[in-house]
Scaffold this motif. Structure first.
Motif, PDB file in Angstrom:
ATOM      1  N   GLN A  41       0.837  -1.204   0.000  1.00  0.00           N
ATOM      2  CA  GLN A  41       0.000   0.000   0.000  1.00  0.00           C
ATOM      3  C   GLN A  41       0.871   1.254   0.000  1.00  0.00           C
ATOM      4  OE1 GLN A  41      -3.652  -0.032   1.062  1.00  0.00           O
ATOM      5  NE2 GLN A  41      -3.680  -2.195   0.617  1.00  0.00           N
ATOM      6  N   VAL A  42       0.484   2.207  -0.844  1.00  0.00           N
ATOM      7  CA  VAL A  42       1.086   3.535  -0.834  1.00  0.00           C
ATOM      8  C   VAL A  42      -0.053   4.545  -0.846  1.00  0.00           C
ATOM      9  CG1 VAL A  42       3.234   2.843  -1.975  1.00  0.00           C
ATOM     10  CG2 VAL A  42       1.317   3.612  -3.359  1.00  0.00           C
ATOM     11  N   THR A  43       0.236   5.773  -0.464  1.00  0.00           N
ATOM     12  CA  THR A  43      -0.789   6.816  -0.470  1.00  0.00           C
ATOM     13  C   THR A  43      -0.344   7.955  -1.380  1.00  0.00           C
ATOM     14  OG1 THR A  43       0.168   7.887   1.478  1.00  0.00           O
ATOM     15  CG2 THR A  43      -1.608   6.306   1.864  1.00  0.00           C
ATOM     16  N   ALA A  44      -1.326   8.727  -1.815  1.00  0.00           N
ATOM     17  CA  ALA A  44      -1.078   9.917  -2.623  1.00  0.00           C
ATOM     18  C   ALA A  44      -2.105  10.967  -2.220  1.00  0.00           C
ATOM     19  CB  ALA A  44      -1.188   9.596  -4.107  1.00  0.00           C
ATOM     20  N   VAL A  45      -1.700  12.230  -2.189  1.00  0.00           N
ATOM     21  CA  VAL A  45      -2.579  13.321  -1.786  1.00  0.00           C
ATOM     22  C   VAL A  45      -2.904  14.153  -3.023  1.00  0.00           C
ATOM     23  CG1 VAL A  45      -2.786  15.374  -0.342  1.00  0.00           C
ATOM     24  CG2 VAL A  45      -1.600  13.367   0.526  1.00  0.00           C
ATOM     25  N   PHE A  46      -4.201  14.392  -3.243  1.00  0.00           N
ATOM     26  CA  PHE A  46      -4.665  15.170  -4.388  1.00  0.00           C
ATOM     27  C   PHE A  46      -5.548  16.318  -3.897  1.00  0.00           C
ATOM     28  CE2 PHE A  46      -4.047  10.866  -5.980  1.00  0.00           C
ATOM     29  CZ  PHE A  46      -3.336  11.081  -7.149  1.00  0.00           C
ATOM     30  N   GLN A  47      -5.503  17.459  -4.601  1.00  0.00           N
ATOM     31  CA  GLN A  47      -6.387  18.578  -4.267  1.00  0.00           C
ATOM     32  C   GLN A  47      -7.822  18.277  -4.692  1.00  0.00           C
ATOM     33  OE1 GLN A  47      -4.762  22.103  -6.024  1.00  0.00           O
ATOM     34  NE2 GLN A  47      -3.148  22.277  -4.498  1.00  0.00           N
ATOM     35  N   ASN A  48      -7.984  17.563  -5.817  1.00  0.00           N
ATOM     36  CA  ASN A  48      -9.313  17.242  -6.317  1.00  0.00           C
ATOM     37  C   ASN A  48      -9.248  15.886  -7.005  1.00  0.00           C
ATOM     38  OD1 ASN A  48     -11.840  17.119  -7.521  1.00  0.00           O
ATOM     39  ND2 ASN A  48     -11.822  19.261  -8.140  1.00  0.00           N
ATOM     40  N   ILE A  49     -10.074  14.946  -6.570  1.00  0.00           N
ATOM     41  CA  ILE A  49     -10.056  13.611  -7.180  1.00  0.00           C
ATOM     42  C   ILE A  49     -11.157  13.438  -8.213  1.00  0.00           C
ATOM     43  CG2 ILE A  49      -8.926  12.498  -5.242  1.00  0.00           C
ATOM     44  CD1 ILE A  49     -11.757  11.391  -4.503  1.00  0.00           C
ATOM     45  N   GLY A  50     -11.992  14.451  -8.423  1.00  0.00           N
ATOM     46  CA  GLY A  50     -13.056  14.338  -9.413  1.00  0.00           C
ATOM     47  C   GLY A  50     -13.994  13.196  -9.066  1.00  0.00           C
ATOM     48  N   GLY A  51     -14.197  12.280 -10.012  1.00  0.00           N
ATOM     49  CA  GLY A  51     -15.090  11.147  -9.807  1.00  0.00           C
ATOM     50  C   GLY A  51     -14.369   9.849  -9.521  1.00  0.00           C
ATOM     51  N   LEU A  52     -13.141   9.926  -9.036  1.00  0.00           N
ATOM     52  CA  LEU A  52     -12.384   8.713  -8.715  1.00  0.00           C
ATOM     53  C   LEU A  52     -13.096   7.926  -7.625  1.00  0.00           C
ATOM     54  CD1 LEU A  52      -9.602   7.333  -9.376  1.00  0.00           C
ATOM     55  CD2 LEU A  52      -8.795   8.386  -7.258  1.00  0.00           C
ATOM     56  N   LYS A  53     -13.154   6.628  -7.777  1.00  0.00           N
ATOM     57  CA  LYS A  53     -13.865   5.780  -6.825  1.00  0.00           C
ATOM     58  C   LYS A  53     -12.944   4.673  -6.296  1.00  0.00           C
ATOM     59  CE  LYS A  53     -18.469   6.344  -8.893  1.00  0.00           C
ATOM     60  NZ  LYS A  53     -18.283   7.698  -9.123  1.00  0.00           N
ATOM     61  N   VAL A  54     -13.332   4.141  -5.145  1.00  0.00           N
ATOM     62  CA  VAL A  54     -12.629   2.985  -4.598  1.00  0.00           C
ATOM     63  C   VAL A  54     -12.766   1.848  -5.606  1.00  0.00           C
ATOM     64  CG1 VAL A  54     -12.629   1.302  -2.726  1.00  0.00           C
ATOM     65  CG2 VAL A  54     -12.999   3.710  -2.221  1.00  0.00           C
ATOM     66  N   ARG A  55     -11.720   1.052  -5.763  1.00  0.00           N
ATOM     67  CA  ARG A  55     -11.596  -0.050  -6.716  1.00  0.00           C
ATOM     68  C   ARG A  55     -11.303   0.436  -8.138  1.00  0.00           C
ATOM     69  NH1 ARG A  55     -16.604  -3.444  -6.430  1.00  0.00           N
ATOM     70  NH2 ARG A  55     -15.560  -4.632  -8.028  1.00  0.00           N
ATOM     71  N   ALA A  56     -11.029   1.733  -8.314  1.00  0.00           N
ATOM     72  CA  ALA A  56     -10.618   2.221  -9.628  1.00  0.00           C
ATOM     73  C   ALA A  56      -9.243   1.645  -9.942  1.00  0.00           C
ATOM     74  CB  ALA A  56     -10.565   3.745  -9.638  1.00  0.00           C
ATOM     75  N   PRO A  57      -8.969   1.370 -11.211  1.00  0.00           N
ATOM     76  CA  PRO A  57      -7.670   0.797 -11.556  1.00  0.00           C
ATOM     77  C   PRO A  57      -6.515   1.790 -11.399  1.00  0.00           C
ATOM     78  CG  PRO A  57      -9.084   0.998 -13.509  1.00  0.00           C
ATOM     79  CD  PRO A  57      -9.870   1.470 -12.334  1.00  0.00           C
ATOM     80  N   VAL A  58      -5.347   1.244 -11.160  1.00  0.00           N
ATOM     81  CA  VAL A  58      -4.099   2.006 -11.156  1.00  0.00           C
ATOM     82  C   VAL A  58      -3.240   1.377 -12.239  1.00  0.00           C
ATOM     83  CG1 VAL A  58      -2.053   2.621  -9.819  1.00  0.00           C
ATOM     84  CG2 VAL A  58      -4.275   2.503  -8.695  1.00  0.00           C
ATOM     85  N   SER A  59      -2.768   2.200 -13.159  1.00  0.00           N
ATOM     86  CA  SER A  59      -2.002   1.635 -14.272  1.00  0.00           C
ATOM     87  C   SER A  59      -0.714   2.404 -14.502  1.00  0.00           C
ATOM     88  CB  SER A  59      -2.848   1.623 -15.546  1.00  0.00           C
ATOM     89  OG  SER A  59      -3.095   2.932 -15.981  1.00  0.00           O
ATOM     90  N   MET A  60       0.216   1.720 -15.139  1.00  0.00           N
ATOM     91  CA  MET A  60       1.474   2.320 -15.556  1.00  0.00           C
ATOM     92  C   MET A  60       1.750   1.807 -16.953  1.00  0.00           C
ATOM     93  SD  MET A  60       5.248   2.115 -13.835  1.00  0.00           S
ATOM     94  CE  MET A  60       5.058   3.482 -12.709  1.00  0.00           C
ATOM     95  N   ALA A  61       1.967   2.712 -17.882  1.00  0.00           N
ATOM     96  CA  ALA A  61       2.219   2.377 -19.290  1.00  0.00           C
ATOM     97  C   ALA A  61       1.079   1.541 -19.868  1.00  0.00           C
ATOM     98  CB  ALA A  61       3.561   1.663 -19.447  1.00  0.00           C
TER      99      ALA A  61
END
Length: 157
Positions: A41-61
């Motif tokens: 687990q890692v965390t990230a801080v955002f000013q605005n997440i818009g419509g991001l929801k729990v279980r949303a995918p995290v991708s790289m490339a």
């Protein structure tokens, strides 16, 4: 009597396949995924997440490497704290990796895209991603565009 049994058996088989097909469709359309226990687990801080929801995918490339597991509000900073679970096989992410909230398509679901940095140290369980970019809110962009058009037409007079 034999024909009745064959019809009943065929009907039961048809219903069973129908239920399996519905289960398959439900898992494919709701981002359901069997989660392995090997994740960090890692965390990230955002000013605005818009419509991001729990279980949303995290991708790289373009490759899914994890999921959003929690979204909370930091009461001191009044910013969103997003907890990300990353599959253990991707344990070589540089410590200066950047996280952005992106949208799949023009009006699609939001997800987190990670961009690797150049650090020789790697993210570990409990670390915080330092470089983040908040969601781009379409309504804000349209409002700025309309406001820009209004101010340019009034300055032409």
């Amino acid at each position: 009597m034999k024909q009745t049994r064959a019809v009943e058996f065929g009907t039961g088989l048809f219903i069973l396949f129908g239920i399996l097909a519905l289960f398959f469709l439900a898992t494919q359309t709701t981002n359901f995924q069997y989660v392995s226990g090997n994740a960090y687990q890692v965390t990230a801080v955002f000013q605005n997440i818009g419509g991001l929801k729990v279980r949303a995918p995290v991708s790289m490339a373009g490759v899914k490497i994890g999921r959003v597991t929690a979204i909370d509000l930091d009461p001191q900073r009044l910013e969103a704290v997003v907890t990300i679970s990353i599959d253990q096989k991707y344990d070589k992410l540089p410590k200066d990796t950047a996280a952005s909230i992106l949208t799949a398509g023009l009006l699609g679901e939001q997800y987190i895209g990670l961009s690797p940095g150049a650090s020789s140290e790697y993210l570990q369980n409990g670390d915080r991603i330092q470089f983040t970019q908040s969601a781009i809110i379409l309504e804000h962009l349209i409002g700025q565009f309309i406001a820009g058009m209004g101010s340019s037409s009034s300055s032409e007079k």
